[in-house]
Design a protein around this motif. Structure first.
Motif, PDB file in Angstrom:
ATOM      1  N   SER A   1      10.385 -15.874 -15.076  1.00 21.06           N
ATOM      2  CA  SER A   1      10.989 -15.296 -13.872  1.00 21.06           C
ATOM      3  C   SER A   1      12.161 -16.166 -13.430  1.00 21.06           C
ATOM      4  O   SER A   1      12.146 -17.391 -13.609  1.00 21.06           O
ATOM      5  N   VAL A   2      13.172 -15.510 -12.872  1.00 17.80           N
ATOM      6  CA  VAL A   2      14.366 -16.198 -12.387  1.00 17.80           C
ATOM      7  C   VAL A   2      14.590 -15.774 -10.952  1.00 17.80           C
ATOM      8  O   VAL A   2      14.611 -14.576 -10.644  1.00 17.80           O
ATOM      9  N   LEU A   3      14.753 -16.747 -10.073  1.00 17.84           N
ATOM     10  CA  LEU A   3      15.035 -16.481  -8.662  1.00 17.84           C
ATOM     11  C   LEU A   3      16.324 -17.196  -8.294  1.00 17.84           C
ATOM     12  O   LEU A   3      16.428 -18.411  -8.468  1.00 17.84           O
ATOM     13  N   ASP A   4      17.301 -16.429  -7.817  1.00 15.46           N
ATOM     14  CA  ASP A   4      18.546 -16.988  -7.301  1.00 15.46           C
ATOM     15  C   ASP A   4      18.559 -16.776  -5.799  1.00 15.46           C
ATOM     16  O   ASP A   4      18.277 -15.665  -5.334  1.00 15.46           O
ATOM     17  N   ALA A   5      18.879 -17.820  -5.045  1.00 17.21           N
ATOM     18  CA  ALA A   5      18.884 -17.699  -3.591  1.00 17.21           C
ATOM     19  C   ALA A   5      19.881 -18.683  -2.982  1.00 17.21           C
ATOM     20  O   ALA A   5      20.139 -19.748  -3.539  1.00 17.21           O
TER      21      ALA A   5
ATOM     22  N   PRO B   1      14.923 -12.299   6.785  1.00 19.92           N
ATOM     23  CA  PRO B   1      14.186 -13.491   6.346  1.00 19.92           C
ATOM     24  C   PRO B   1      14.712 -13.991   4.993  1.00 19.92           C
ATOM     25  O   PRO B   1      14.730 -13.247   4.020  1.00 19.92           O
ATOM     26  N   PRO B   2      15.174 -15.234   4.949  1.00 19.32           N
ATOM     27  CA  PRO B   2      15.780 -15.745   3.719  1.00 19.32           C
ATOM     28  C   PRO B   2      14.752 -16.104   2.649  1.00 19.32           C
ATOM     29  O   PRO B   2      13.615 -16.459   2.951  1.00 19.32           O
ATOM     30  N   ALA B   3      15.192 -16.038   1.399  1.00 18.15           N
ATOM     31  CA  ALA B   3      14.353 -16.464   0.274  1.00 18.15           C
ATOM     32  C   ALA B   3      14.367 -17.984   0.149  1.00 18.15           C
ATOM     33  O   ALA B   3      13.478 -18.556  -0.461  1.00 18.15           O
ATOM     34  N   ALA B   4      15.390 -18.614   0.724  1.00 16.36           N
ATOM     35  CA  ALA B   4      15.496 -20.076   0.708  1.00 16.36           C
ATOM     36  C   ALA B   4      15.924 -20.534   2.098  1.00 16.36           C
ATOM     37  O   ALA B   4      16.889 -20.017   2.651  1.00 16.36           O
TER      38      ALA B   4
END
Length: 177
Positions: free
Chosen positions: A23-27, A37-40
C-alpha cells in the motif's frame, strides 16, 4: 440497462485483482483543525511545516514480514525524527495516537520493559532529513500487524529538538482508512 447486461459484467468483476499486499499513502501535513480531517497532522509546524509531504509505503508481500518506508519532503532540515507505529489514530490531541504498536503486547503500559519495547517487537524507524528537509527511512519486522490495530505512524521530536522534548509527538500519519 436490462439485467442480462449486468449479469454479463459479473465475470469481469471476478477478474479484478485482490487487495494489493503493498500500500502507498501520499499525504500533506496539515493542522489538526483543518476543515477536512487531514491524513497527516503536524503538531509542531517548526519541525513539520504545514504543506510538507509524506509518503508511506507498506509492503506485506512476504508472508509474516512487514516493511515500512517513509519518505518526506519539506520538514526541518538536518533533523533526526524517531518514528514508530502506533495503535491509535491521528486526532487533534497527539496522545490519541496511543502507545507504540507491539506484536506481543506488554501487559504493563506504558511499556518500558526491554523484553517488549524493542525493535523486534515494535516497528521503529529513524528518519534523518538532509539540508533541504528531505529524507527516507525504512524498517522491516518479521511479523504483520493485526488488522485494525496499527493505525498511525508517529514522528517524535528527537534530538536536538529545540523547544520540543525528545519524545514529543510532532506529527502523525493516519494509516487506517
Amino acid at each position: 440497462m436490462p439485467a442480462p447486461f449486468a449479469a454479463a459484467l459479473l465475470p469481469l468483476a471476478l477478474l479484478a485483482p485482490a487487495a494489493s499486499p503493498v500500500s502507498v499513502l501520499d499525504a500533506h501535513f496539515d493542522p489538526a483543525t483543518a476543515f477536512v480531517p487531514p491524513a497527516a497532522i503536524s503538531y509542531a509546524d517548526d519541525l513539520v511545516p504545514y504543506g510538507s509531504h509524506a509518503r508511506v509505503v507498506t509492503d506485506r508481500s512476504v508472508p509474516g514480514r512487514t516493511v515500512v518506508t517513509l519518505t518526506v519532503a519539506g520538514l526541518a532540515p538536518g533533523h533526526e525524527f524517531p518514528v514508530h507505529l502506533h495503535t491509535g489514530s491521528c486526532e487533534a490531541d497527539p496522545a490519541a495516537s496511543g502507545p507504540h504498536y507491539q506484536d506481543v503486547v506488554d501487559p504493563v503500559q506504558p511499556s518500558t520493559d526491554p523484553a517488549y519495547a524493542n525493535d523486534r517487537n515494535e516497528l521503529r524507524l529513524v528518519l534523518r532529513t538532509d539540508g533541504r528537509g528531505e529524507g527516507t527511512a525504512s524498517a522491516a519486522v518479521d511479523w504483520q500487524p493485526r488488522p485494525g490495530e496499527a493505525r498511525s505512524l508517529v514522528l517524535h521530536a528527537g534530538t536536538p529538538a529545540g523547544r520540543h522534548a525528545a519524545g514529543d509527538r510532532v506529527a502523525c500519519v493516519r494509516l487506517d482508512k
